[in-house]
Design a protein around this motif. Structure first.
Motif, PDB file in Angstrom:
ATOM      1  N   GLU A   7       0.859  -1.189   0.000  1.00 22.88           N
ATOM      2  CA  GLU A   7       0.000   0.000   0.000  1.00 22.88           C
ATOM      3  C   GLU A   7       0.890   1.232   0.000  1.00 22.88           C
ATOM      4  O   GLU A   7       1.805   1.336   0.815  1.00 22.88           O
ATOM      5  N   ASP A   8       0.631   2.159  -0.913  1.00 23.09           N
ATOM      6  CA  ASP A   8       1.475   3.342  -1.013  1.00 23.09           C
ATOM      7  C   ASP A   8       0.950   4.547  -0.228  1.00 23.09           C
ATOM      8  O   ASP A   8       1.689   5.472   0.049  1.00 23.09           O
ATOM      9  N   ASN A   9      -0.305   4.534   0.181  1.00 25.98           N
ATOM     10  CA  ASN A   9      -0.897   5.654   0.892  1.00 25.98           C
ATOM     11  C   ASN A   9      -0.610   5.534   2.392  1.00 25.98           C
ATOM     12  O   ASN A   9      -0.960   4.542   3.033  1.00 25.98           O
ATOM     13  N   LYS A  10       0.028   6.555   2.964  1.00 29.90           N
ATOM     14  CA  LYS A  10       0.459   6.532   4.371  1.00 29.90           C
ATOM     15  C   LYS A  10      -0.715   6.366   5.344  1.00 29.90           C
ATOM     16  O   LYS A  10      -0.617   5.635   6.329  1.00 29.90           O
ATOM     17  N   ILE A  11      -1.818   7.049   5.076  1.00 26.45           N
ATOM     18  CA  ILE A  11      -2.982   6.945   5.960  1.00 26.45           C
ATOM     19  C   ILE A  11      -3.533   5.521   5.933  1.00 26.45           C
ATOM     20  O   ILE A  11      -3.826   4.944   6.983  1.00 26.45           O
ATOM     21  N   ASN A  12      -3.663   4.951   4.746  1.00 25.92           N
ATOM     22  CA  ASN A  12      -4.137   3.574   4.634  1.00 25.92           C
ATOM     23  C   ASN A  12      -3.176   2.606   5.315  1.00 25.92           C
ATOM     24  O   ASN A  12      -3.607   1.646   5.950  1.00 25.92           O
ATOM     25  N   GLN A  13      -1.879   2.850   5.168  1.00 28.75           N
ATOM     26  CA  GLN A  13      -0.883   1.987   5.819  1.00 28.75           C
ATOM     27  C   GLN A  13      -1.087   1.967   7.333  1.00 28.75           C
ATOM     28  O   GLN A  13      -1.087   0.903   7.952  1.00 28.75           O
ATOM     29  N   LYS A  14      -1.243   3.145   7.926  1.00 26.23           N
ATOM     30  CA  LYS A  14      -1.407   3.236   9.379  1.00 26.23           C
ATOM     31  C   LYS A  14      -2.685   2.536   9.835  1.00 26.23           C
ATOM     32  O   LYS A  14      -2.695   1.839  10.857  1.00 26.23           O
ATOM     33  N   MET A  29       5.083  -4.255   5.655  1.00 26.30           N
ATOM     34  CA  MET A  29       4.425  -3.245   4.836  1.00 26.30           C
ATOM     35  C   MET A  29       5.403  -2.747   3.780  1.00 26.30           C
ATOM     36  O   MET A  29       6.546  -2.405   4.114  1.00 26.30           O
ATOM     37  N   VAL A  30       4.962  -2.698   2.526  1.00 24.11           N
ATOM     38  CA  VAL A  30       5.781  -2.167   1.443  1.00 24.11           C
ATOM     39  C   VAL A  30       4.966  -1.157   0.644  1.00 24.11           C
ATOM     40  O   VAL A  30       3.747  -1.071   0.784  1.00 24.11           O
ATOM     41  N   HIS A  31       5.660  -0.399  -0.218  1.00 25.83           N
ATOM     42  CA  HIS A  31       5.036   0.703  -0.948  1.00 25.83           C
ATOM     43  C   HIS A  31       4.665   0.387  -2.385  1.00 25.83           C
ATOM     44  O   HIS A  31       3.946   1.157  -3.018  1.00 25.83           O
ATOM     45  N   ASN A  32       5.191  -0.711  -2.949  1.00 26.96           N
ATOM     46  CA  ASN A  32       4.883  -1.014  -4.355  1.00 26.96           C
ATOM     47  C   ASN A  32       5.178  -2.479  -4.671  1.00 26.96           C
ATOM     48  O   ASN A  32       5.723  -3.216  -3.845  1.00 26.96           O
ATOM     49  N   GLY A  33       4.815  -2.878  -5.876  1.00 24.34           N
ATOM     50  CA  GLY A  33       4.986  -4.264  -6.300  1.00 24.34           C
ATOM     51  C   GLY A  33       6.427  -4.724  -6.363  1.00 24.34           C
ATOM     52  O   GLY A  33       6.722  -5.896  -6.120  1.00 24.34           O
ATOM     53  N   ILE A  34       7.333  -3.827  -6.684  1.00 22.24           N
ATOM     54  CA  ILE A  34       8.757  -4.184  -6.732  1.00 22.24           C
ATOM     55  C   ILE A  34       9.217  -4.644  -5.355  1.00 22.24           C
ATOM     56  O   ILE A  34       9.916  -5.652  -5.217  1.00 22.24           O
ATOM     57  N   GLU A  35       8.800  -3.923  -4.328  1.00 20.41           N
ATOM     58  CA  GLU A  35       9.171  -4.292  -2.963  1.00 20.41           C
ATOM     59  C   GLU A  35       8.518  -5.609  -2.539  1.00 20.41           C
ATOM     60  O   GLU A  35       9.111  -6.377  -1.783  1.00 20.41           O
ATOM     61  N   VAL A  36       7.310  -5.877  -3.031  1.00 17.38           N
ATOM     62  CA  VAL A  36       6.655  -7.165  -2.766  1.00 17.38           C
ATOM     63  C   VAL A  36       7.521  -8.300  -3.289  1.00 17.38           C
ATOM     64  O   VAL A  36       7.829  -9.257  -2.568  1.00 17.38           O
ATOM     65  N   LEU A  37       7.916  -8.205  -4.547  1.00 21.02           N
ATOM     66  CA  LEU A  37       8.712  -9.271  -5.161  1.00 21.02           C
ATOM     67  C   LEU A  37      10.050  -9.445  -4.458  1.00 21.02           C
ATOM     68  O   LEU A  37      10.523 -10.576  -4.275  1.00 21.02           O
ATOM     69  N   LYS A  38      10.650  -8.350  -4.038  1.00 18.69           N
ATOM     70  CA  LYS A  38      11.938  -8.421  -3.339  1.00 18.69           C
ATOM     71  C   LYS A  38      11.789  -9.157  -2.000  1.00 18.69           C
ATOM     72  O   LYS A  38      12.590 -10.035  -1.669  1.00 18.69           O
ATOM     73  N   LEU A  39      10.752  -8.828  -1.226  1.00 21.46           N
ATOM     74  CA  LEU A  39      10.562  -9.491   0.060  1.00 21.46           C
ATOM     75  C   LEU A  39      10.206 -10.972  -0.099  1.00 21.46           C
ATOM     76  O   LEU A  39      10.578 -11.797   0.726  1.00 21.46           O
ATOM     77  N   MET A  54      -0.261   1.552  -7.578  1.00 20.51           N
ATOM     78  CA  MET A  54       0.920   1.948  -6.810  1.00 20.51           C
ATOM     79  C   MET A  54       1.981   2.428  -7.792  1.00 20.51           C
ATOM     80  O   MET A  54       1.970   2.033  -8.956  1.00 20.51           O
ATOM     81  N   PRO A  55       2.899   3.258  -7.308  1.00 20.39           N
ATOM     82  CA  PRO A  55       3.977   3.721  -8.192  1.00 20.39           C
ATOM     83  C   PRO A  55       4.953   2.594  -8.514  1.00 20.39           C
ATOM     84  O   PRO A  55       5.032   1.597  -7.797  1.00 20.39           O
ATOM     85  N   GLU A  56       5.680   2.746  -9.573  1.00 20.47           N
ATOM     86  CA  GLU A  56       6.740   1.840 -10.035  1.00 20.47           C
ATOM     87  C   GLU A  56       6.220   0.510 -10.552  1.00 20.47           C
ATOM     88  O   GLU A  56       6.540   0.126 -11.652  1.00 20.47           O
ATOM     89  N   MET A  57       5.463  -0.236  -9.742  1.00 20.93           N
ATOM     90  CA  MET A  57       4.842  -1.482 -10.209  1.00 20.93           C
ATOM     91  C   MET A  57       3.517  -1.634  -9.472  1.00 20.93           C
ATOM     92  O   MET A  57       3.472  -1.702  -8.247  1.00 20.93           O
ATOM     93  N   ASP A  58       2.414  -1.709 -10.236  1.00 11.72           N
ATOM     94  CA  ASP A  58       1.100  -1.798  -9.605  1.00 11.72           C
ATOM     95  C   ASP A  58       0.783  -3.229  -9.167  1.00 11.72           C
ATOM     96  O   ASP A  58       1.534  -4.173  -9.420  1.00 11.72           O
ATOM     97  N   GLY A  59      -0.337  -3.371  -8.480  1.00  8.84           N
ATOM     98  CA  GLY A  59      -0.736  -4.661  -7.941  1.00  8.84           C
ATOM     99  C   GLY A  59      -1.030  -5.703  -9.004  1.00  8.84           C
ATOM    100  O   GLY A  59      -0.775  -6.889  -8.796  1.00  8.84           O
ATOM    101  N   PHE A  60      -1.572  -5.278 -10.151  1.00  9.23           N
ATOM    102  CA  PHE A  60      -1.859  -6.232 -11.228  1.00  9.23           C
ATOM    103  C   PHE A  60      -0.585  -6.859 -11.771  1.00  9.23           C
ATOM    104  O   PHE A  60      -0.504  -8.070 -11.965  1.00  9.23           O
ATOM    105  N   GLU A  61       0.411  -6.026 -12.034  1.00  6.96           N
ATOM    106  CA  GLU A  61       1.672  -6.532 -12.576  1.00  6.96           C
ATOM    107  C   GLU A  61       2.386  -7.434 -11.559  1.00  6.96           C
ATOM    108  O   GLU A  61       2.878  -8.511 -11.915  1.00  6.96           O
TER     109      GLU A  61
END
Length: 74
Positions: A7-14, A29-39, A54-61
């Motif tokens: 989730e990239d939105n800070k309020i939603n994250q909290k 918690m990560v900010h984009n799809g790239i970070e998902v794949l890395k973890l 999300m920026p950089e890589m969205d949830g669909f990709e």
């Protein structure tokens, strides 16, 4: 249960973090799809909650890539 949240939105994250931790779940918690794949290279998750836009890589990709790698699916 271990949960990965993308989730990239800070309020939603909290809000998500507050609810899930109150329920006793361990989360990362990560900010984009790239970070998902890395973890996912070093960690195992029972559930992934993924934002669509999300920026950089969205949830669909990111989901498409995860589905193409059977070693990540249990």
């Amino acid at each position: 249960m271990r949960i990965l949240v993308a989730e990239d939105n800070k309020i939603n994250q909290k809000f998500i973090e507050f609810i899930l931790k109150k329920l006793g779940y361990e989360i990362d918690m990560v900010h984009n799809g790239i970070e998902v794949l890395k973890l996912m290279e070093t960690n195992t998750y029972d559930v992934i909650l993924m934002d669509v836009q999300m920026p950089e890589m969205d949830g669909f990709e990111a989901t498409s890539i995860i589905k193409s790698r059977p070693e990540h699916i249990r």
